[in-house]
Design a protein around this motif. Structure first.
Motif, PDB file in Angstrom:
ATOM      1  N   GLY A 149      47.833  68.790  29.445  1.00  0.00           N
ATOM      2  CA  GLY A 149      48.570  68.965  28.206  1.00  0.00           C
ATOM      3  C   GLY A 149      47.677  69.425  27.073  1.00  0.00           C
ATOM      4  O   GLY A 149      46.440  69.411  27.178  1.00  0.00           O
ATOM      5  N   LYS A 150      48.280  69.819  25.973  1.00  0.00           N
ATOM      6  CA  LYS A 150      47.508  70.210  24.799  1.00  0.00           C
ATOM      7  C   LYS A 150      46.801  69.014  24.188  1.00  0.00           C
ATOM      8  O   LYS A 150      45.920  69.179  23.339  1.00  0.00           O
ATOM      9  N   VAL A 180      54.363  69.720  31.088  1.00  0.00           N
ATOM     10  CA  VAL A 180      53.140  70.310  31.650  1.00  0.00           C
ATOM     11  C   VAL A 180      52.419  69.308  32.540  1.00  0.00           C
ATOM     12  O   VAL A 180      52.026  69.618  33.672  1.00  0.00           O
ATOM     13  N   LYS A 181      52.252  68.086  32.043  1.00  0.00           N
ATOM     14  CA  LYS A 181      51.525  67.063  32.793  1.00  0.00           C
ATOM     15  C   LYS A 181      52.286  66.618  34.030  1.00  0.00           C
ATOM     16  O   LYS A 181      51.681  66.315  35.061  1.00  0.00           O
ATOM     17  N   GLN A 221      56.943  68.555  25.275  1.00  0.00           N
ATOM     18  CA  GLN A 221      56.399  69.769  25.891  1.00  0.00           C
ATOM     19  C   GLN A 221      55.212  69.435  26.793  1.00  0.00           C
ATOM     20  O   GLN A 221      55.094  69.953  27.908  1.00  0.00           O
ATOM     21  N   ASP A 222      54.331  68.567  26.303  1.00  0.00           N
ATOM     22  CA  ASP A 222      53.178  68.165  27.110  1.00  0.00           C
ATOM     23  C   ASP A 222      53.606  67.345  28.321  1.00  0.00           C
ATOM     24  O   ASP A 222      52.963  67.414  29.377  1.00  0.00           O
TER      25      ASP A 222
END
Length: 210
Positions: free
Chosen positions: A63-64, A56-57, A52-53
């Motif tokens: 990311g988280k 995003v990245k 998931q990160d």
């Protein structure tokens, strides 16, 4: 809520409960491999957060795990595969703007919005978590578990270059830096492990795998 029925003494139940942390930690023998289920649940939960990160990245976000990847160089983006539509649009705009001065292909194709580290999708696919406790089976995915240990990795040949960076390539970490699980990942990983412990307890009490 899950109900587990056990026919035995209180002393036997206490013994089983006390043995679970030691089995998961690899401090006592685990001939039936029951601790593996807990570890695999943790692995799939962690991979889910990593993937998931990654998304995003790769799109320029943070990311988280609090990591933001450096943007790609314009020349790198320009070298990416060009679609027929992009080429046609460039030729059209180039023809229209001749009176204003011809702009370069680098400026045109290098300003496209592209996802980082997703040229082929191989690295991204290697992070596919699968179903809880059941890895995806991707050939590039590495999940190694042993007594009290769990290692996640990818066989993707260019992962290490981006994970650590080089003199010419800035680091774009895919996996948690220094092997430490980011705080934002912890609830999901602990939740998965908790469900794994319940399944382990059910097996130890009933002899049936969940």
């Amino acid at each position: 809520m899950q109900t587990i029925y056990f026919r035995g003494t209180h002393a036997q139940v206490r013994h089983i409960l006390h043995s679970i942390p030691r089995i998961v930690a690899g401090r006592v023998p685990d001939p039936s491999g029951v601790a593996k289920g807990v570890q695999l649940r943790a692995a799939t939960a962690l991979l889910s957060k990593v993937q998931q990160d990654f998304l995003v990245k790769s799109r320029g976000g943070t990311g988280k795990d609090r990591v933001k990847w450096p943007a790609l160089a314009m020349s790198t983006i320009a070298a990416r595969k060009r679609t027929a539509k992009e080429v046609a649009e460039y030729k059209k705009r180039d023809k229209q703007n001749k009176t204003l001065g011809k702009f370069t292909k680098l400026a045109w194709f290098g300003s496209r919005a592209v996802d980082m580290l997703r040229d082929t999708g191989r690295l991204f696919r290697s992070l596919t978590p699968g179903v809880e406790g059941r890895p995806s089976g991707n050939p590039d995915q590495v999940i190694t578990n042993g007594p009290g240990t769990l290692v996640l990795a990818s066989k993707c040949p260019y992962l290490e270059t981006h994970q650590k960076g080089t003199k010419h390539v800035p680091a774009r970490p895919v996996f948690p830096v220094n092997g430490r699980i980011p705080d934002a990942y912890v609830p999901a990983v602990l939740g998965a492990m908790g469900r794994g412990v319940v399944a382990l307890l059910a097996y130890l009490l009933t002899g049936r795998r969940q």
